[in-house]
Design a protein around this motif. Structure first.
Motif, short mmCIF file in Angstrom:
data_model
loop_
_atom_site.label_atom_id
_atom_site.label_comp_id
_atom_site.label_asym_id
_atom_site.label_seq_id
_atom_site.Cartn_x
_atom_site.Cartn_y
_atom_site.Cartn_z
N SER A 177 4.54 34.30 51.33
CA SER A 177 3.43 33.94 51.93
C SER A 177 2.73 34.88 52.79
CB SER A 177 3.85 32.83 53.07
OG SER A 177 4.63 31.75 52.54
N ARG A 178 3.35 35.88 53.27
CA ARG A 178 2.48 36.98 53.86
C ARG A 178 1.72 37.74 52.85
NH1 ARG A 178 6.13 41.83 56.60
NH2 ARG A 178 6.10 42.44 54.45
N ALA A 179 2.14 38.00 51.99
CA ALA A 179 1.64 38.55 50.72
C ALA A 179 0.31 37.82 50.23
CB ALA A 179 2.28 38.88 49.50
N GLU A 180 0.53 36.47 50.19
CA GLU A 180 -0.65 35.76 49.94
C GLU A 180 -1.80 35.89 50.97
OE1 GLU A 180 0.76 31.62 49.32
OE2 GLU A 180 1.59 32.28 47.10
N LEU A 181 -1.40 35.61 52.17
CA LEU A 181 -2.14 35.80 53.11
C LEU A 181 -3.05 37.11 53.34
CD1 LEU A 181 -0.24 33.69 55.91
CD2 LEU A 181 -2.41 33.03 55.00
N ASP A 182 -2.20 38.29 53.19
CA ASP A 182 -2.74 39.47 53.07
C ASP A 182 -3.97 39.55 52.05
OD1 ASP A 182 -1.63 40.90 55.13
OD2 ASP A 182 0.19 41.44 54.17
N LEU A 183 -3.41 39.03 50.77
CA LEU A 183 -4.51 39.07 49.89
C LEU A 183 -5.80 38.23 50.25
CD1 LEU A 183 -5.37 39.60 46.80
CD2 LEU A 183 -3.95 37.68 46.01
N ALA A 184 -5.35 36.99 50.63
CA ALA A 184 -6.58 36.30 51.17
C ALA A 184 -7.50 36.99 52.13
CB ALA A 184 -6.03 34.82 51.69
N ILE A 185 -6.98 37.44 53.05
CA ILE A 185 -7.90 38.23 54.25
C ILE A 185 -8.60 39.37 53.54
CG2 ILE A 185 -7.77 39.95 56.12
CD1 ILE A 185 -5.50 38.25 57.15
N THR A 186 -7.96 39.96 52.26
CA THR A 186 -8.69 41.19 51.99
C THR A 186 -9.81 40.48 50.90
OG1 THR A 186 -6.59 42.35 51.70
CG2 THR A 186 -8.32 42.83 49.97
N VAL A 187 -9.49 39.33 50.21
CA VAL A 187 -10.64 38.91 49.34
C VAL A 187 -11.59 38.47 50.30
CG1 VAL A 187 -11.09 36.69 47.90
CG2 VAL A 187 -8.99 38.02 47.39
N LYS A 188 -11.40 37.90 51.48
CA LYS A 188 -12.49 37.19 52.34
C LYS A 188 -13.29 38.24 52.87
CE LYS A 188 -13.07 34.41 56.50
NZ LYS A 188 -12.55 33.77 57.64
N ARG A 189 -12.81 39.50 53.17
CA ARG A 189 -13.56 40.64 53.61
C ARG A 189 -14.32 41.09 52.35
NH1 ARG A 189 -8.45 43.51 56.44
NH2 ARG A 189 -8.26 42.28 58.39
N GLU A 190 -13.86 41.16 51.13
CA GLU A 190 -14.36 41.57 50.24
C GLU A 190 -15.28 40.73 49.24
OE1 GLU A 190 -11.37 44.05 48.27
OE2 GLU A 190 -11.11 45.38 50.00
N PHE A 191 -15.41 39.74 49.58
CA PHE A 191 -15.73 38.57 48.45
C PHE A 191 -17.16 39.09 47.86
CE2 PHE A 191 -17.71 34.56 47.02
CZ PHE A 191 -16.79 34.32 46.29
#
Length: 388
Positions: free
Chosen positions: A216-230
């Protein structure tokens, strides 16, 4: 007991008393012992610690009685520089006799009897042996409990740290990972470990929770990265789709150029994926999915775009390779024709017929490569007298 023997025994017992006192002080200072003194225990651990406390009670009462005997002996020895027969007799009784009196512990009324319960009388050596047994009983319980806590509590701490980080990531993302039940389960495992370490088996549940929280932590990290870099990644994806479009166009051109020269099966027709990928990108732009899901979709779309471009390039290369294969067969046929002439077989009817058939297949349009290759092989065998 002589004066020298009494003095030696007193010195030895004094050293023994100091060592025992040091061990008991270390026991009381032991971290696990301090925790257990005020802990709320249950089950197997509660019963084991109750037994250990009984041992501890006996240990302290024996130690007090043991020290009292030594104090009395030291007082008698200090009363005279050269003890007389009376003092030596008293010292002998204290140091070698059954001088340690262990009083019967008070019991709850329901466990009492009206019959007398005599006190236990022990020598100093017997008292030390009893204290050693009681000490081992206490330390054995401490070691067993400590082993579980040392193994499990750091893992619980790590899982709880992951959960706190997940909460921080949820606040930053503005979305929930839905781990309320897992947080409650983690709290239950900690309570079980603290209250009954000897009777709880939390390893399977803790292993599962640890893996889930890490995921879950890895998924949230990825989600935040994607949100910033979308925005940036979207532009890169648009460029990647242009590359797919160009590669698929090249594959279609290759098919058009080759299909007039080489006989191709219907499935050789290139199938474009770029329209479907572009539609998925449009859907992602307007998606109301949580960022965790959008991150997975974006990563999958990026992979699909790379694979589609690579597949189209591979298809074009394979199609153009068929022309090369035909030309290779033509060259091989020419070399075989020269060999037939050197062997004087050019006018041989069977050889000549094989040559004509192979040449007709290779110079027909579209060329059936499978039949042409078989015909060249047959011509070569004819030149070698049926042998390859």
């Amino acid at each position: 007991m002589s004066r020298e023997a009494a003095d030696y025994a007193l010195r030895a017992r004094a050293d023994e008393r100091d060592r025992i006192s040091g061990d008991l002080l270390d026991l009381e200072a032991h971290t696990t012992y301090q925790v257990l003194k005020g802990a709320s225990l249950r089950g197997t651990t509660e019963r084991r610690w109750a037994t250990a406390q009984d041992d501890l009670d006996v240990l302290w009462r024996l130690n007090d009685a043991y020290r009292a005997v030594l104090r009395r002996a030291e007082q008698i020895r200090a009363s005279r520089a050269r003890p007389g027969a009376e003092q030596l007799s008293a010292l002998t009784e204290l140091l070698a006799g059954s001088s340690v009196v262990l009083r019967v512990a008070a019991r709850p009324v329901e466990q009492r009897s009206l019959l007398p319960h005599p006190d236990l009388r022990l020598t100093l050596d017997e008292a030390v042996i009893r204290m050693e047994a009681a000490f081992r009983g206490v330390t054995s319980a401490l070691n067993d409990i400590d082993a579980v806590w040392n193994a499990v509590l750091p893992r619980l701490d790590g899982a709880e740290a992951d959960l706190r980080q997940i909460c921080d990531l949820e606040r930053e993302l503005g979305e929930s990972a839905g781990l309320t039940a897992e947080a409650s389960e983690l709290a239950r495992l900690r309570t079980a470990t603290l209250e009954n370490p000897l009777g709880s088996c939390v390893d399977p549940d803790l292993d599962r929770l640890t893996r889930l929280l890490a995921s879950s932590r890895a998924e949230l990290d990825l989600a935040i990265t994607v949100k910033r870099e979308f925005a940036e990644r979207r532009e890169n994806l648009v460029a990647a789709l242009d590359l797919v479009r160009a590669a698929e166009s090249e594959a279609r051109l290759a098919h058009g150029a080759v299909v007039a020269k080489i006989a191709l099966p219907p499935q050789a027709q290139p199938r474009g994926q770029v329209d479907a990928l572009a539609a998925e990108l449009d859907a992602l732009d307007v998606s109301a999915d949580p960022w965790v899901l959008r991150a997975k979709r974006l990563a999958r779309l990026e992979d699909d775009a790379r694979q589609a471009a690579e597949q189209a390039r591979t298809t074009a290369k394979a199609l153009y390779g068929l022309i090369g294969r035909r030309d290779e067969l033509r060259g091989r046929l020419g070399a075989c024709e020269a060999m037939a002439a050197r062997k004087g077989l050019a006018e041989d009817p069977a050889v000549s017929e094989s040559f004509v058939r192979a040449r007709a297949l290779l110079w027909s349009a579209p060329c059936n490569l499978t039949k042409a290759a078989a015909a060249v092989e047959a011509y070569q065998r004819a030149i070698h007298g049926g042998k390859r």
